[in-house]
Design a protein around this motif. Structure first.
Motif, PDB file in Angstrom:
ATOM      1  N   GLU A   9      -0.195 -26.390  -2.383  1.00  0.00           N
ATOM      2  CA  GLU A   9      -0.297 -25.286  -1.422  1.00  0.00           C
ATOM      3  C   GLU A   9       0.333 -24.046  -2.038  1.00  0.00           C
ATOM      4  OE1 GLU A   9       2.035 -26.494   1.874  1.00  0.00           O
ATOM      5  OE2 GLU A   9       0.785 -28.215   2.407  1.00  0.00           O
ATOM      6  N   CYS A  10      -0.188 -22.888  -1.674  1.00  0.00           N
ATOM      7  CA  CYS A  10       0.423 -21.633  -2.099  1.00  0.00           C
ATOM      8  C   CYS A  10       0.274 -20.601  -0.987  1.00  0.00           C
ATOM      9  CB  CYS A  10      -0.186 -21.116  -3.403  1.00  0.00           C
ATOM     10  SG  CYS A  10       0.537 -19.566  -3.970  1.00  0.00           S
ATOM     11  N   GLY A  11       1.373 -20.287  -0.341  1.00  0.00           N
ATOM     12  CA  GLY A  11       1.325 -19.363   0.777  1.00  0.00           C
ATOM     13  C   GLY A  11       1.077 -17.922   0.386  1.00  0.00           C
ATOM     14  N   SER A  12       1.394 -17.562  -0.864  1.00  0.00           N
ATOM     15  CA  SER A  12       1.238 -16.170  -1.296  1.00  0.00           C
ATOM     16  C   SER A  12      -0.167 -15.848  -1.768  1.00  0.00           C
ATOM     17  CB  SER A  12       2.219 -15.873  -2.431  1.00  0.00           C
ATOM     18  OG  SER A  12       1.824 -16.561  -3.617  1.00  0.00           O
ATOM     19  N   GLY A  13      -0.974 -16.866  -2.039  1.00  0.00           N
ATOM     20  CA  GLY A  13      -2.314 -16.639  -2.571  1.00  0.00           C
ATOM     21  C   GLY A  13      -2.356 -16.390  -4.063  1.00  0.00           C
ATOM     22  N   ALA A  14      -1.203 -16.456  -4.727  1.00  0.00           N
ATOM     23  CA  ALA A  14      -1.165 -16.212  -6.172  1.00  0.00           C
ATOM     24  C   ALA A  14      -1.806 -17.351  -6.959  1.00  0.00           C
ATOM     25  CB  ALA A  14       0.275 -16.012  -6.627  1.00  0.00           C
ATOM     26  N   PHE A  15      -1.798 -18.559  -6.377  1.00  0.00           N
ATOM     27  CA  PHE A  15      -2.377 -19.731  -7.031  1.00  0.00           C
ATOM     28  C   PHE A  15      -3.246 -20.479  -6.029  1.00  0.00           C
ATOM     29  CE2 PHE A  15       1.605 -18.734  -9.099  1.00  0.00           C
ATOM     30  CZ  PHE A  15       1.249 -18.706 -10.446  1.00  0.00           C
ATOM     31  N   ALA A  16      -4.215 -21.210  -6.569  1.00  0.00           N
ATOM     32  CA  ALA A  16      -5.120 -21.981  -5.722  1.00  0.00           C
ATOM     33  C   ALA A  16      -4.779 -23.464  -5.823  1.00  0.00           C
ATOM     34  CB  ALA A  16      -6.572 -21.753  -6.161  1.00  0.00           C
ATOM     35  N   PRO A  17      -4.999 -24.229  -4.765  1.00  0.00           N
ATOM     36  CA  PRO A  17      -4.816 -25.674  -4.866  1.00  0.00           C
ATOM     37  C   PRO A  17      -5.624 -26.235  -6.037  1.00  0.00           C
ATOM     38  CG  PRO A  17      -5.115 -25.041  -2.577  1.00  0.00           C
ATOM     39  CD  PRO A  17      -5.386 -23.812  -3.398  1.00  0.00           C
ATOM     40  N   GLY A  18      -4.986 -27.093  -6.808  1.00  0.00           N
ATOM     41  CA  GLY A  18      -5.635 -27.663  -7.984  1.00  0.00           C
ATOM     42  C   GLY A  18      -5.288 -26.967  -9.285  1.00  0.00           C
ATOM     43  N   ASP A  19      -4.709 -25.766  -9.224  1.00  0.00           N
ATOM     44  CA  ASP A  19      -4.293 -25.073 -10.439  1.00  0.00           C
ATOM     45  C   ASP A  19      -3.220 -25.886 -11.158  1.00  0.00           C
ATOM     46  OD1 ASP A  19      -5.989 -22.927 -10.088  1.00  0.00           O
ATOM     47  OD2 ASP A  19      -4.435 -21.557  -9.373  1.00  0.00           O
ATOM     48  N   GLU A  20      -3.364 -26.012 -12.474  1.00  0.00           N
ATOM     49  CA  GLU A  20      -2.336 -26.663 -13.291  1.00  0.00           C
ATOM     50  C   GLU A  20      -1.327 -25.599 -13.719  1.00  0.00           C
ATOM     51  OE1 GLU A  20      -4.232 -30.549 -15.333  1.00  0.00           O
ATOM     52  OE2 GLU A  20      -4.733 -28.666 -16.323  1.00  0.00           O
ATOM     53  N   VAL A  21      -0.048 -25.882 -13.505  1.00  0.00           N
ATOM     54  CA  VAL A  21       0.968 -24.846 -13.667  1.00  0.00           C
ATOM     55  C   VAL A  21       2.222 -25.397 -14.342  1.00  0.00           C
ATOM     56  CG1 VAL A  21       0.177 -23.459 -11.704  1.00  0.00           C
ATOM     57  CG2 VAL A  21       1.858 -25.295 -11.332  1.00  0.00           C
ATOM     58  N   LEU A  22       3.044 -24.457 -14.827  1.00  0.00           N
ATOM     59  CA  LEU A  22       4.321 -24.760 -15.464  1.00  0.00           C
ATOM     60  C   LEU A  22       5.427 -24.010 -14.724  1.00  0.00           C
ATOM     61  CD1 LEU A  22       3.251 -24.012 -19.165  1.00  0.00           C
ATOM     62  CD2 LEU A  22       3.025 -26.192 -17.944  1.00  0.00           C
ATOM     63  N   VAL A  23       6.586 -24.658 -14.610  1.00  0.00           N
ATOM     64  CA  VAL A  23       7.775 -23.995 -14.080  1.00  0.00           C
ATOM     65  C   VAL A  23       8.944 -24.400 -14.971  1.00  0.00           C
ATOM     66  CG1 VAL A  23       9.265 -23.572 -12.106  1.00  0.00           C
ATOM     67  CG2 VAL A  23       6.868 -24.216 -11.725  1.00  0.00           C
ATOM     68  N   THR A  24       9.613 -23.413 -15.554  1.00  0.00           N
ATOM     69  CA  THR A  24      10.825 -23.665 -16.341  1.00  0.00           C
ATOM     70  C   THR A  24      11.843 -22.578 -16.035  1.00  0.00           C
ATOM     71  OG1 THR A  24      10.117 -22.348 -18.261  1.00  0.00           O
ATOM     72  CG2 THR A  24       9.479 -24.672 -18.240  1.00  0.00           C
ATOM     73  N   GLY A  25      13.125 -22.978 -16.070  1.00  0.00           N
ATOM     74  CA  GLY A  25      14.181 -21.990 -15.925  1.00  0.00           C
ATOM     75  C   GLY A  25      14.387 -21.524 -14.499  1.00  0.00           C
ATOM     76  N   TYR A  26      14.837 -20.271 -14.377  1.00  0.00           N
ATOM     77  CA  TYR A  26      15.287 -19.726 -13.098  1.00  0.00           C
ATOM     78  C   TYR A  26      16.319 -20.696 -12.498  1.00  0.00           C
ATOM     79  CZ  TYR A  26      11.173 -16.886 -14.064  1.00  0.00           C
ATOM     80  OH  TYR A  26      10.261 -16.086 -14.689  1.00  0.00           O
ATOM     81  N   ASP A  27      16.181 -21.049 -11.251  1.00  0.00           N
ATOM     82  CA  ASP A  27      17.169 -21.942 -10.633  1.00  0.00           C
ATOM     83  C   ASP A  27      16.653 -23.373 -10.508  1.00  0.00           C
ATOM     84  OD1 ASP A  27      19.787 -22.160  -9.346  1.00  0.00           O
ATOM     85  OD2 ASP A  27      18.676 -22.545  -7.501  1.00  0.00           O
ATOM     86  N   LEU A  28      15.467 -23.650 -11.048  1.00  0.00           N
ATOM     87  CA  LEU A  28      14.886 -24.984 -10.920  1.00  0.00           C
ATOM     88  C   LEU A  28      15.815 -26.030 -11.545  1.00  0.00           C
ATOM     89  CD1 LEU A  28      12.262 -26.498  -9.999  1.00  0.00           C
ATOM     90  CD2 LEU A  28      11.618 -26.499 -12.418  1.00  0.00           C
ATOM     91  N   GLY A  29      16.080 -27.092 -10.790  1.00  0.00           N
ATOM     92  CA  GLY A  29      16.897 -28.178 -11.294  1.00  0.00           C
ATOM     93  C   GLY A  29      18.380 -27.881 -11.328  1.00  0.00           C
ATOM     94  N   MET A  30      18.758 -26.663 -11.020  1.00  0.00           N
ATOM     95  CA  MET A  30      20.180 -26.294 -10.978  1.00  0.00           C
ATOM     96  C   MET A  30      20.687 -26.373  -9.542  1.00  0.00           C
ATOM     97  SD  MET A  30      20.143 -23.236 -13.832  1.00  0.00           S
ATOM     98  CE  MET A  30      21.889 -22.883 -13.659  1.00  0.00           C
ATOM     99  N   ASN A  31      20.213 -25.463  -8.701  1.00  0.00           N
ATOM    100  CA  ASN A  31      20.546 -25.543  -7.279  1.00  0.00           C
ATOM    101  C   ASN A  31      19.301 -25.672  -6.403  1.00  0.00           C
ATOM    102  OD1 ASN A  31      23.573 -25.076  -7.384  1.00  0.00           O
ATOM    103  ND2 ASN A  31      22.796 -23.332  -8.563  1.00  0.00           N
ATOM    104  N   THR A  32      18.134 -25.556  -7.025  1.00  0.00           N
ATOM    105  CA  THR A  32      16.845 -25.802  -6.370  1.00  0.00           C
ATOM    106  C   THR A  32      16.334 -27.154  -6.850  1.00  0.00           C
ATOM    107  OG1 THR A  32      16.337 -23.434  -6.308  1.00  0.00           O
ATOM    108  CG2 THR A  32      14.485 -24.966  -6.087  1.00  0.00           C
ATOM    109  N   PRO A  33      15.914 -28.060  -5.945  1.00  0.00           N
ATOM    110  CA  PRO A  33      15.447 -29.378  -6.369  1.00  0.00           C
ATOM    111  C   PRO A  33      14.401 -29.269  -7.480  1.00  0.00           C
ATOM    112  CG  PRO A  33      15.606 -29.286  -3.982  1.00  0.00           C
ATOM    113  CD  PRO A  33      15.857 -27.889  -4.470  1.00  0.00           C
ATOM    114  N   GLY A  34      14.606 -30.074  -8.537  1.00  0.00           N
ATOM    115  CA  GLY A  34      13.834 -29.894  -9.761  1.00  0.00           C
ATOM    116  C   GLY A  34      12.807 -30.970 -10.047  1.00  0.00           C
ATOM    117  N   GLY A  35      12.407 -30.994 -11.325  1.00  0.00           N
ATOM    118  CA  GLY A  35      11.277 -31.792 -11.771  1.00  0.00           C
ATOM    119  C   GLY A  35      11.503 -33.284 -11.818  1.00  0.00           C
TER     120      GLY A  35
END
Length: 334
Positions: free
Chosen positions: A78-104
């Motif tokens: 799901e993407c509430g902002s419309g920046a991505f469509a369901p089914g898009d393959e994506v990467l997330v690294t850095g920022y707060d991921l896995g630090m204080n935001t639940p991670g991979g």
């Protein structure tokens, strides 16, 4: 793609004050933060920062229980902002991921769309998690070093060469025509470094045993890609050729740097600090595109190993003890 109502995640839990364990828990999807992109994670990877979080390091993670995992590659649900469509393959690294935001290390993450990068076209999700934050950091290091040092200038020393950042830096330097000198305490794994393209392998003691009090050593390296910090970095800087450069990105060997002004004013060297966490999304996209195209690495199979969620706790202990070689890729169940 519909999301399940719950998912599995490896959680760092404080059992007693200062005593942490990891547990695989079933988590409700509603437990994820209220961000605009829900992603089903296919792959993550294991980094030293994840081991710190799993061991309760409050300089990395403030509140527990927590789901580590600073890297994630998966599919948009799901993407509430419309920046991505369901089914898009994506990467997330850095920022707060896995630090204080639940991670991979969870089968789902929910993050701001500004953190998400669409996967480049030519390689699959697993390839980008073999690279992960380690590869991104190595790419940023080599890219920065290349602004000052050319392949014809001489050898490039890579500290911590059997680790995640170091091993990918060796492979990338070789790909770009540099002579990478791999510095490691694990010389019994020289065959791995040779397969990655190392020009030669040097035992860590070669630098460690240099005399502390000398202001400069013999000019030896055109440049240094440092991944460990501490005294190794301090000494390596003193042996850089005139007009050379170093990058530094890690601290497993220490956070203190001890040197004099002489390498800078008598040899004109430059030192560049490398951050892969808070850099702009555009810089991250540029490095991922390079790894997808002219920097594409085809020799990473020998340094990457897939593990399951059940195998992750043992791998965390291994990296925490400094015994990890190459890259561990967490493969979530489809």
């Amino acid at each position: 793609m519909a999301a399940e109502s719950s998912f599995r995640a490896l959680r760092a839990v404080e059992k007693d004050e200062g005593f942490f364990v990891t547990e695989i828990q079933e988590m409700p999807l509603a437990s994820l933060p209220d961000h605009d992109v829900l992603i089903k994670v296919r792959y993550s990877s294991l980094n030293f920062k994840d081991a710190l979080s799993a061991h309760g390091h409050r300089g990395v993670t403030r509140e527990f229980p927590h789901t580590p995992g600073i890297d994630a590659a998966g599919v948009v649900v799901e993407c509430g902002s419309g920046a991505f469509a369901p089914g898009d393959e994506v990467l997330v690294t850095g920022y707060d991921l896995g630090m204080n935001t639940p991670g991979g290390f969870g089968e789902y993450i929910r993050v701001p769309s500004d953190w998400v990068i669409k996967k480049p076209a030519h390689h699959d999700l697993r390839y980008f998690m073999v690279l992960g934050t380690a590869g991104l950091t190595a790419g940023l290091s080599v890219d920065r070093l290349a602004t000052t040092v050319k392949p014809s200038d001489g050898e490039i020393l890579v500290t911590g060469a059997t680790g995640g950042v170091g091993s990918i830096a060796v492979a990338l330097l070789a790909k770009l025509g540099y002579q990478a000198v791999a510095l490691t305490s694990k010389v019994d794994h020289s065959d791995m470094l040779v397969r990655l393209g190392a020009h030669r392998i040097v035992d860590r003691s070669y630098v460690e045993d240099l005399p502390d009090k000398k202001a400069l050593y013999k000019e030896t390296w055109a440049g240094v890609v440092d991944t460990v910090g501490g005294s190794l970095f301090s000494k390596a800087v003193k042996a850089i050729n005139h007009s050379g450069a170093a990058t530094t990105c890690g601290m497993v060997a220490g956070t203190e740097v001890s040197t004099t002004i002489f390498p800078f004013i008598l040899r004109g060297i430059s030192v560049f600090g490398i951050d892969s966490v808070e850099i702009s999304k555009a810089r991250k996209e540029r490095i991922w595109q390079l790894f997808d195209n002219e920097w594409a690495l085809t020799n990473l199979d020998g340094i990457s190993h897939d593990i399951s969620l059940e195998e992750l706790p043992a791998a965390i202990e291994k990296i925490h003890m400094g015994k990890m070689l190459g890259r561990m890729v967490l493969r979530h169940n489809p």
